[in-house]
Design a protein around this motif. Sequence first.
Motif, mmCIF file in Angstrom:
data_model
loop_
_atom_site.group_PDB
_atom_site.id
_atom_site.type_symbol
_atom_site.label_atom_id
_atom_site.label_comp_id
_atom_site.label_asym_id
_atom_site.label_seq_id
_atom_site.Cartn_x
_atom_site.Cartn_y
_atom_site.Cartn_z
ATOM 1 N N GLU A 585 29.156 -62.588 -125.575
ATOM 2 C CA GLU A 585 28.081 -63.593 -125.509
ATOM 3 C C GLU A 585 27.892 -64.118 -124.095
ATOM 4 O O GLU A 585 26.764 -64.275 -123.618
ATOM 5 N N VAL A 586 29.014 -64.362 -123.399
ATOM 6 C CA VAL A 586 28.921 -64.876 -122.017
ATOM 7 C C VAL A 586 28.273 -63.832 -121.103
ATOM 8 O O VAL A 586 27.393 -64.160 -120.282
ATOM 9 N N ILE A 587 28.694 -62.565 -121.249
ATOM 10 C CA ILE A 587 28.112 -61.518 -120.396
ATOM 11 C C ILE A 587 26.625 -61.377 -120.657
ATOM 12 O O ILE A 587 25.818 -61.259 -119.729
ATOM 13 N N GLU A 588 26.226 -61.420 -121.948
ATOM 14 C CA GLU A 588 24.821 -61.214 -122.291
ATOM 15 C C GLU A 588 23.965 -62.422 -121.907
ATOM 16 O O GLU A 588 22.851 -62.252 -121.399
ATOM 17 N N ARG A 589 24.500 -63.647 -122.123
ATOM 18 C CA ARG A 589 23.680 -64.831 -121.862
ATOM 19 C C ARG A 589 23.635 -65.170 -120.378
ATOM 20 O O ARG A 589 22.555 -65.332 -119.799
ATOM 21 N N ILE A 597 24.529 -60.705 -113.201
ATOM 22 C CA ILE A 597 24.921 -59.302 -113.070
ATOM 23 C C ILE A 597 23.674 -58.519 -112.679
ATOM 24 O O ILE A 597 22.765 -58.313 -113.498
ATOM 25 N N LYS A 598 23.628 -58.088 -111.442
ATOM 26 C CA LYS A 598 22.407 -57.475 -110.903
ATOM 27 C C LYS A 598 22.396 -55.963 -111.134
ATOM 28 O O LYS A 598 21.374 -55.390 -111.504
ATOM 29 N N GLY A 599 23.531 -55.306 -110.904
ATOM 30 C CA GLY A 599 23.553 -53.856 -111.039
ATOM 31 C C GLY A 599 22.799 -53.176 -109.905
ATOM 32 O O GLY A 599 22.136 -53.826 -109.085
ATOM 33 N N ASP A 600 22.870 -51.854 -109.893
ATOM 34 C CA ASP A 600 22.165 -51.104 -108.856
ATOM 35 C C ASP A 600 20.735 -50.777 -109.280
ATOM 36 O O ASP A 600 19.919 -50.371 -108.452
ATOM 37 N N SER A 601 20.439 -50.937 -110.586
ATOM 38 C CA SER A 601 19.094 -50.659 -111.077
ATOM 39 C C SER A 601 18.923 -51.352 -112.420
ATOM 40 O O SER A 601 19.890 -51.792 -113.055
ATOM 41 N N GLU A 602 17.670 -51.408 -112.861
ATOM 42 C CA GLU A 602 17.393 -51.995 -114.167
ATOM 43 C C GLU A 602 17.957 -51.113 -115.286
ATOM 44 O O GLU A 602 18.321 -51.617 -116.361
ATOM 45 N N ALA A 603 18.067 -49.808 -115.036
ATOM 46 C CA ALA A 603 18.631 -48.909 -116.041
ATOM 47 C C ALA A 603 20.087 -49.256 -116.324
ATOM 48 O O ALA A 603 20.531 -49.232 -117.490
ATOM 49 N N ALA A 604 20.864 -49.591 -115.286
ATOM 50 C CA ALA A 604 22.264 -49.970 -115.487
ATOM 51 C C ALA A 604 22.371 -51.264 -116.292
ATOM 52 O O ALA A 604 23.240 -51.403 -117.166
ATOM 53 N N ARG A 605 21.478 -52.215 -116.019
ATOM 54 C CA ARG A 605 21.483 -53.480 -116.781
ATOM 55 C C ARG A 605 21.114 -53.237 -118.242
ATOM 56 O O ARG A 605 21.729 -53.814 -119.157
ATOM 57 N N GLN A 606 20.123 -52.395 -118.482
ATOM 58 C CA GLN A 606 19.720 -52.110 -119.856
ATOM 59 C C GLN A 606 20.820 -51.376 -120.622
ATOM 60 O O GLN A 606 21.025 -51.613 -121.823
#
Length: 629
Positions: A585-589, A597-606
């Motif tokens: 829940e903490v990671i998702e919210r 959490i930015k990631g290197d791309s939107e694909a990594a976040r998704q």
Amino acid sequence: MRFALEGSSDDESISSLDYSISSDEEIDLTPSRNPRSTLGRNILTAYDTSEESGLDSEDEVNLGLDDSWDVVKSKDGGGNKKEKVERADVKGKGKGKAKMVSSLSYQVITPRRAVPLRVDDLPDAREDQFEIWLKSADQEAWRDGQKQANARRGEIRNIASNARARMKSQEDSRLEKEADELRKMLEGMTMKNEADERELERKFKEREKKLWDDIEAAIKDVERREAELAAATIAAAQKQKAEDAARKAAAEKLAQEAANKKKAEVERWEREKADKERKIAEQAQEAVKREAAKREEEEAQARAAEEKDKAGSEWRKWVEKQKWMKENVINPVKGDRATKTALKGGMRLMTRGLGQVVNTKEGIIRVTNDLHTILIEQLPSPPSTTSPITLNDDISKPYAYLLSHLAKALIKQAENEVSAKSDAAFPLARIVLGLLLRGHAALGEVLFARFVKKCPWVIPYYPTRQNNQPREEYEKSTGRGSDESVSEYISRMAGICTLYFAILQTPLSSLIPSIGSAPPTPAQLENLIIPVLRFPTSWTWLALALKDPLPGYPPTAHLLSSWLDIVAHEAVRVFGRGQMGKIWEVIEREGLGEGLIKGDSEAARQKLRLTLEKWRLGQFVIPKGRVWE
């Protein structure tokens, strides 16, 4: 018999004779009416003359007694010269049954020395012999001429047949050539006609397609204009209706405002009074909250600094361990050519075994035993659970060098194979733990030191650049190659971390029966397996990865997804679904919802979001390679 005649050859004179025989007793020698030689023409002339006047006197024949004879030409009453030949009975009996009619007119060239004699001076016997000789000569000449004429006619027929055959062959060749040229011409015309038909058909289809495209475009244009007109009409009606409603609402509002103006003044006074009282109370509460928040922030910063310093000190500890390995093991063995050459065979077998391992119990145990055999060859006695080999100054340098090579080969497999297929990490993890349980405790320290050198994210920690530190040295400390892109760097870090996560989650209960000795005690397991390779470290890794500033770094989203795929199933079993649900829940919210959490791309976040959603909904799946076959 041959006659020498002026102006003609022997063959020509003979070939021009044409005789016909009426019976066996009577011979009628009739020359051809169209002779081609001089002899033939002379014979024809003599024959015609003899029929008109005949030879009835012997006075005109002059015989020479020498070896030549003459035919005497006499003149008729009219002054014309005629050649006369006496007709005589062949048998000497005068004119009898067998008659020979000859048209031969002989012109024999008499030698100049010969003196002609008159017939009157010779006896009758000489005259009869001459007639007989003349008849025999005529017959012999006729036979020779007939034979040669027949032979010549046969040759002429053969020549004519050959000529006709050649002419027919030439004509057939010419006709065949003309037919072939005609056929080629017709084929060319056919091909040209077909090409013209195809071109005409293509142009027709293009014109037809263009025509239909124009028709469809015109239809779409009309439909578009009609739709725009309809939309404009509807919009105008709606606008008019809205304007009417707005005017009506404005009028009602003005009326309502006029009615409520007085009431509003009273309510405003009461409201302002209540607002002043509430603001005083809120200001007091906010002052208390700010003080508490400030204390919490200071405590959080202190904890973060402490945690960060703890991660940094852990990273520096293993960097120093790798430097010690390089100075005390790797460089000395590389400098000793004999030792290095002796170890090359075992190094090749290690690399080959790791590259060929499959996720089966039999294959993993076989490779583990092979590696164990190669390692103990460099030791005075094999290690065991009771007496493991640890990393210290007294360790055998060839043995430690083989451990370093084994760790390097494992990381190479992680960078290449595991980064492409995460299931490949599980058999490698079982091999590492199998060697640790067989007493090679030094492998844990050597492997994790090399992990930290190649991938500081196994702690997790991302070093900051020091003042005056060269860029190449700083990039090397982060595990990134000099010419490596961000996506390549993240993929390689994920492969190494996946192997590390697989080691953390592998249950020892499945490997202990394969060591072939008594199971180690809990105290012995603490000596065999260092803390950073035990499962509780997975919780520490997740906690550090979610601390600032790591969530904002590009690799974090990808590494969190790998942690969930490899470790989350065992974490739920050990720590409980409720406890792990709070982490999800903490990671998702906060991590994804608030963009921490930015990631290197939107694909990594998704990808991370979808993985968390599966765990939250209970749709998680046990990793395929976690259970060996």
